[in-house]
Design an enzyme around this catalytic site. Structure first.
Site, mmCIF file in Angstrom:
data_model
loop_
_atom_site.group_PDB
_atom_site.id
_atom_site.type_symbol
_atom_site.label_atom_id
_atom_site.label_comp_id
_atom_site.label_asym_id
_atom_site.label_seq_id
_atom_site.Cartn_x
_atom_site.Cartn_y
_atom_site.Cartn_z
ATOM 1 N N GLU A 1 6.493 68.704 11.085
ATOM 2 C CA GLU A 1 7.534 68.466 12.090
ATOM 3 C C GLU A 1 7.582 69.584 13.131
ATOM 4 O O GLU A 1 7.588 69.333 14.333
ATOM 5 C CB GLU A 1 8.916 68.344 11.429
ATOM 6 C CG GLU A 1 10.012 68.220 12.473
ATOM 7 C CD GLU A 1 11.402 67.989 11.920
ATOM 8 O OE1 GLU A 1 12.284 67.677 12.733
ATOM 9 O OE2 GLU A 1 11.613 68.116 10.707
ATOM 10 N N ASP B 1 7.872 67.782 6.186
ATOM 11 C CA ASP B 1 9.149 68.114 6.811
ATOM 12 C C ASP B 1 9.716 69.295 6.019
ATOM 13 O O ASP B 1 10.135 69.133 4.884
ATOM 14 C CB ASP B 1 10.118 66.931 6.756
ATOM 15 C CG ASP B 1 11.338 67.155 7.643
ATOM 16 O OD1 ASP B 1 11.626 68.331 7.948
ATOM 17 O OD2 ASP B 1 12.011 66.175 8.005
ATOM 18 N N ILE C 1 12.409 71.184 6.319
ATOM 19 C CA ILE C 1 13.826 71.007 5.977
ATOM 20 C C ILE C 1 14.258 69.659 6.544
ATOM 21 O O ILE C 1 14.453 69.515 7.746
ATOM 22 C CB ILE C 1 14.722 72.127 6.562
ATOM 23 C CG1 ILE C 1 14.310 73.503 6.032
ATOM 24 C CG2 ILE C 1 16.189 71.839 6.236
ATOM 25 C CD1 ILE C 1 15.186 74.656 6.527
ATOM 26 N N ASP C 2 14.367 68.660 5.673
ATOM 27 C CA ASP C 2 14.895 67.367 6.111
ATOM 28 C C ASP C 2 16.400 67.444 5.887
ATOM 29 O O ASP C 2 16.857 67.573 4.751
ATOM 30 C CB ASP C 2 14.273 66.217 5.312
ATOM 31 C CG ASP C 2 14.638 64.870 5.918
ATOM 32 O OD1 ASP C 2 14.816 64.807 7.151
ATOM 33 O OD2 ASP C 2 14.765 63.885 5.172
ATOM 34 N N THR D 1 18.293 69.316 8.629
ATOM 35 C CA THR D 1 18.547 70.634 9.246
ATOM 36 C C THR D 1 20.016 70.786 9.637
ATOM 37 O O THR D 1 20.607 71.858 9.455
ATOM 38 C CB THR D 1 17.636 70.852 10.479
ATOM 39 O OG1 THR D 1 16.281 70.778 10.055
ATOM 40 C CG2 THR D 1 17.877 72.200 11.123
ATOM 41 N N ASP E 1 9.734 62.256 8.069
ATOM 42 C CA ASP E 1 10.965 61.915 7.343
ATOM 43 C C ASP E 1 10.683 60.878 6.249
ATOM 44 O O ASP E 1 11.437 60.775 5.285
ATOM 45 C CB ASP E 1 12.006 61.307 8.298
ATOM 46 C CG ASP E 1 12.449 62.275 9.371
ATOM 47 O OD1 ASP E 1 12.893 63.371 9.006
ATOM 48 O OD2 ASP E 1 12.356 61.949 10.570
#
Length: 277
Positions: free
Chosen positions: A70, A90, A92-93, A95, A220
């Site tokens: 990402e 990802d 940190i899905d 954020t 995601d």
């Protein structure tokens, strides 16, 4: 024949755990928050640090593999899916959750070969829940086998979705109108936890019957997609057609019937694909 990708999956679990530790530690510190595509699309130094850590660890171990991350894409790298083994990350899905210390934050790692999902790892690190799915081998959370719900009556279903990060008035109007249409069928309810990956994992656990969203990205969906299908669920495009990882939209449901019923209600939001410039 031995599973050629099992070692990669075991490694993905190990590094997702390490990333989770970094994130949990960062939650105790002051944050440096930056804005990406809209005032509600946030990124932090931790997102960038975790992605760098994950990709450099994997590159060292599997130098011939490809990557889509990402934050790398945000920094200008192309988002192209080829047939080669590709890690889709990802860091940190969720954020926005992370920034507010809302306790649903996940590290998502998907692994795709020949454009097909082979395994996925989603580590919901505040809850310490490790979700895994491997093609043909089932889906698990902390070692417990997952199974989607059996509810096929939409009027008795619980759905998950997100309001998304776009603040364009027309997009917001369509998102709210879609929720209203589904809500008035009627259904039991709609929930949001603020991360696509965890929303999809909740479908895999049977806690929610279906999830739909438009405007998200391949990173995601790539980790949790196979967790849903290995738990007995289905992935579908919001048009009712086949799911496409680069299309930025999804219905993940316990059954085709429920997914099709949701697709029937949804107005499409036009989006640029992840693999388009």
């Amino acid at each position: 024949m031995a599973d050629p990708w099992q070692e990669c999956m075991d490694y993905a679990v190990t590094i997702a755990r390490q990333a989770g530790e970094v994130i949990r530690e960062a939650l105790k510190q002051k944050m440096n928050v930056m804005i990406k595509s809209s005032p509600a699309d946030l990124v932090t130094a931790t997102d960038q640090k975790v992605e760098k850590m994950l990709i450099s660890s994997i590159k060292k171990k599997y130098p011939s593999h490809s990557f889509i991350g990402e934050e790398s894409v945000a920094a200008g790298e192309k988002c192209v899916l080829t047939d080669s083994p590709t890690w889709i990350i990802d860091p940190i899905d969720g954020t926005t959750n992370f920034v507010h210390r809302f306790p649903f934050v996940a590290v998502s790692i998907g692994f795709v070969v020949d454009k097909k999902m082979e395994f996925g790892v989603v580590y919901s690190c505040v809850e310490d829940k490790m979700y895994t799915g491997r093609k043909g081998k089932g889906a698990f959370c902390n070692g417990q086998k997952l199974q989607v719900s059996k509810e096929d009556d939409i009027t008795k279903s619980l759905l998950v979705t997100e309001l998304g990060s776009s603040r364009i008035p027309e997009t917001v109007r369509v998102i709210l109108s879609n929720m209203e249409k589904l809500f008035a069928i009627p259904i039991h309810g709609i929930r949001s936890v603020g991360t696509a990956a965890v929303n999809m994992c909740l479908v895999a656990t049977g806690g929610a019957d279906a999830y739909y969203e438009m405007g998200i990205h391949c990173w995601d969906m790539a980790g949790a997609g196979i967790i849903v299908t290995e738990a007995g669920g289905i992935l579908m495009d919001v048009t009712g057609g086949p799911f496409d990882l680069m299309s930025r939209r999804i219905i993940a449901a316990n059954s085709r019937a429920l997914a099709e019923r949701i697709a029937k209600e949804i107005q499409i939001i036009p989006l640029q694909r992840d693999d388009e410039d």
